[in-house]
Design a protein around this motif. Structure first.
Motif, PDB file in Angstrom:
ATOM      1  N   ARG A 114       2.313   0.025  -9.654  1.00 18.34           N
ATOM      2  CA  ARG A 114       1.448   0.788  -8.744  1.00 18.34           C
ATOM      3  C   ARG A 114      -0.022   0.474  -9.008  1.00 18.34           C
ATOM      4  O   ARG A 114      -0.816   0.345  -8.074  1.00 18.34           O
ATOM      5  CB  ARG A 114       1.702   2.286  -8.879  1.00 18.34           C
ATOM      6  CG  ARG A 114       3.004   2.685  -8.212  1.00 18.34           C
ATOM      7  CD  ARG A 114       3.128   4.159  -8.069  1.00 18.34           C
ATOM      8  NE  ARG A 114       3.363   4.745  -9.390  1.00 18.34           N
ATOM      9  CZ  ARG A 114       3.417   6.028  -9.629  1.00 18.34           C
ATOM     10  NH1 ARG A 114       3.240   6.894  -8.667  1.00 18.34           N
ATOM     11  NH2 ARG A 114       3.652   6.472 -10.835  1.00 18.34           N
ATOM     12  N   GLY A 159      -2.241  -1.352  -6.326  1.00 17.31           N
ATOM     13  CA  GLY A 159      -3.457  -0.699  -5.844  1.00 17.31           C
ATOM     14  C   GLY A 159      -4.656  -1.622  -5.881  1.00 17.31           C
ATOM     15  O   GLY A 159      -5.473  -1.649  -4.945  1.00 17.31           O
ATOM     16  N   TYR A 170       0.842  -1.202   0.000  1.00 20.33           N
ATOM     17  CA  TYR A 170       0.000   0.000   0.000  1.00 20.33           C
ATOM     18  C   TYR A 170       0.878   1.254   0.000  1.00 20.33           C
ATOM     19  O   TYR A 170       0.634   2.194  -0.750  1.00 20.33           O
ATOM     20  CB  TYR A 170      -0.919  -0.035   1.211  1.00 20.33           C
ATOM     21  CG  TYR A 170      -1.609   1.266   1.511  1.00 20.33           C
ATOM     22  CD1 TYR A 170      -2.668   1.708   0.730  1.00 20.33           C
ATOM     23  CD2 TYR A 170      -1.205   2.062   2.582  1.00 20.33           C
ATOM     24  CE1 TYR A 170      -3.309   2.907   0.998  1.00 20.33           C
ATOM     25  CE2 TYR A 170      -1.841   3.248   2.863  1.00 20.33           C
ATOM     26  CZ  TYR A 170      -2.883   3.674   2.074  1.00 20.33           C
ATOM     27  OH  TYR A 170      -3.509   4.858   2.342  1.00 20.33           O
ATOM     28  N   LEU A 171       1.894   1.248   0.846  1.00 26.21           N
ATOM     29  CA  LEU A 171       2.800   2.396   0.904  1.00 26.21           C
ATOM     30  C   LEU A 171       3.584   2.545  -0.402  1.00 26.21           C
ATOM     31  O   LEU A 171       3.836   3.662  -0.857  1.00 26.21           O
ATOM     32  CB  LEU A 171       3.750   2.259   2.095  1.00 26.21           C
ATOM     33  CG  LEU A 171       3.085   2.289   3.469  1.00 26.21           C
ATOM     34  CD1 LEU A 171       4.106   1.966   4.563  1.00 26.21           C
ATOM     35  CD2 LEU A 171       2.428   3.637   3.722  1.00 26.21           C
ATOM     36  N   CYS A 185       9.489   0.707   2.496  1.00 31.66           N
ATOM     37  CA  CYS A 185       8.055   0.591   2.778  1.00 31.66           C
ATOM     38  C   CYS A 185       7.778  -0.443   3.860  1.00 31.66           C
ATOM     39  O   CYS A 185       6.867  -0.267   4.669  1.00 31.66           O
ATOM     40  CB  CYS A 185       7.299   0.259   1.497  1.00 31.66           C
ATOM     41  SG  CYS A 185       7.285   1.610   0.306  1.00 31.66           S
ATOM     42  N   CYS A 238       2.537   1.824  -3.322  1.00 25.25           N
ATOM     43  CA  CYS A 238       1.627   2.357  -4.358  1.00 25.25           C
ATOM     44  C   CYS A 238       1.766   3.867  -4.495  1.00 25.25           C
ATOM     45  O   CYS A 238       1.571   4.418  -5.574  1.00 25.25           O
ATOM     46  CB  CYS A 238       0.175   2.068  -4.006  1.00 25.25           C
ATOM     47  SG  CYS A 238      -0.370   0.415  -4.243  1.00 25.25           S
ATOM     48  N   LYS A 239       2.090   4.500  -3.404  1.00 23.31           N
ATOM     49  CA  LYS A 239       2.167   5.961  -3.381  1.00 23.31           C
ATOM     50  C   LYS A 239       3.546   6.481  -3.783  1.00 23.31           C
ATOM     51  O   LYS A 239       3.714   7.681  -3.946  1.00 23.31           O
ATOM     52  CB  LYS A 239       1.828   6.466  -1.984  1.00 23.31           C
ATOM     53  CG  LYS A 239       0.442   6.104  -1.526  1.00 23.31           C
ATOM     54  CD  LYS A 239       0.239   6.597  -0.113  1.00 23.31           C
ATOM     55  CE  LYS A 239      -1.148   6.353   0.362  1.00 23.31           C
ATOM     56  NZ  LYS A 239      -1.386   6.947   1.686  1.00 23.31           N
ATOM     57  N   ASP A 240       4.521   5.589  -3.919  1.00 16.35           N
ATOM     58  CA  ASP A 240       5.906   5.982  -4.182  1.00 16.35           C
ATOM     59  C   ASP A 240       6.136   6.130  -5.683  1.00 16.35           C
ATOM     60  O   ASP A 240       5.871   5.210  -6.455  1.00 16.35           O
ATOM     61  CB  ASP A 240       6.861   4.937  -3.600  1.00 16.35           C
ATOM     62  CG  ASP A 240       8.269   5.456  -3.468  1.00 16.35           C
ATOM     63  OD1 ASP A 240       8.804   5.984  -4.469  1.00 16.35           O
ATOM     64  OD2 ASP A 240       8.833   5.327  -2.362  1.00 16.35           O
ATOM     65  N   SER A 241       6.650   7.271  -6.087  1.00 16.99           N
ATOM     66  CA  SER A 241       6.857   7.541  -7.516  1.00 16.99           C
ATOM     67  C   SER A 241       8.018   6.737  -8.098  1.00 16.99           C
ATOM     68  O   SER A 241       8.171   6.676  -9.320  1.00 16.99           O
ATOM     69  CB  SER A 241       7.097   9.035  -7.734  1.00 16.99           C
ATOM     70  OG  SER A 241       8.265   9.452  -7.044  1.00 16.99           O
TER      71      SER A 241
END
Length: 127
Positions: free
Chosen positions: A32, A36, A19-20, A84, A22-25
């Motif tokens: 991602r 998600g 989950y964490l 993460c 998913c937010k990382d570029s």
């Protein structure tokens, strides 16, 4: 039994780490998106196949979610994944996140399927 509980905790931690991620570029876009989907389904309070359906109800929890997690872990860069995991371990004391949007989508799918079934039965009975 203790080993089983440890495996469940590890799976929860891995899911939260994903989950964490998913937010990382730094994670590729396709990873991602897939992450998600897996996380939304894992954290959703509603299953696509309800647990009360014999055998099939638990297959998604026992097979689909772990397989999805294994696949997405291979897509995330190792450095990002380790970072993460550390963040997930620190945050796990706060409770399991729940994805109500995923739950709403699953409920909508079931409603649509129910409506289509009623329409189909109605057409059959009219013949």
């Amino acid at each position: 039994m203790q080993t089983w509980k440890q495996q469940v905790r590890k799976l929860k931690k891995e899911t939260y780490a994903i989950y964490l991620a998913c937010k990382d570029s730094r994670v590729p876009w396709y990873a991602r998106v897939f992450a998600g989907i897996i996380v939304a389904y894992a954290f959703s309070p509603i299953d696509f196949i309800p647990d009360f359906i014999p055998i099939l109800g638990y297959l998604d929890d026992l097979l689909l979610v772990p397989l999805g997690i294994i696949l997405v872990l291979k897509m995330i860069p190792p450095a990002v994944l380790e970072e993460c995991r550390q963040k997930a371990e620190a945050a796990m004391g706060e409770g399991k996140p729940t994805n109500w949007i995923a739950a709403a989508v699953i409920v909508a799918i079931w409603l649509i399927l129910g409506i289509l079934a009623v329409i189909g039965v109605g057409r059959i009975l009219k013949r």
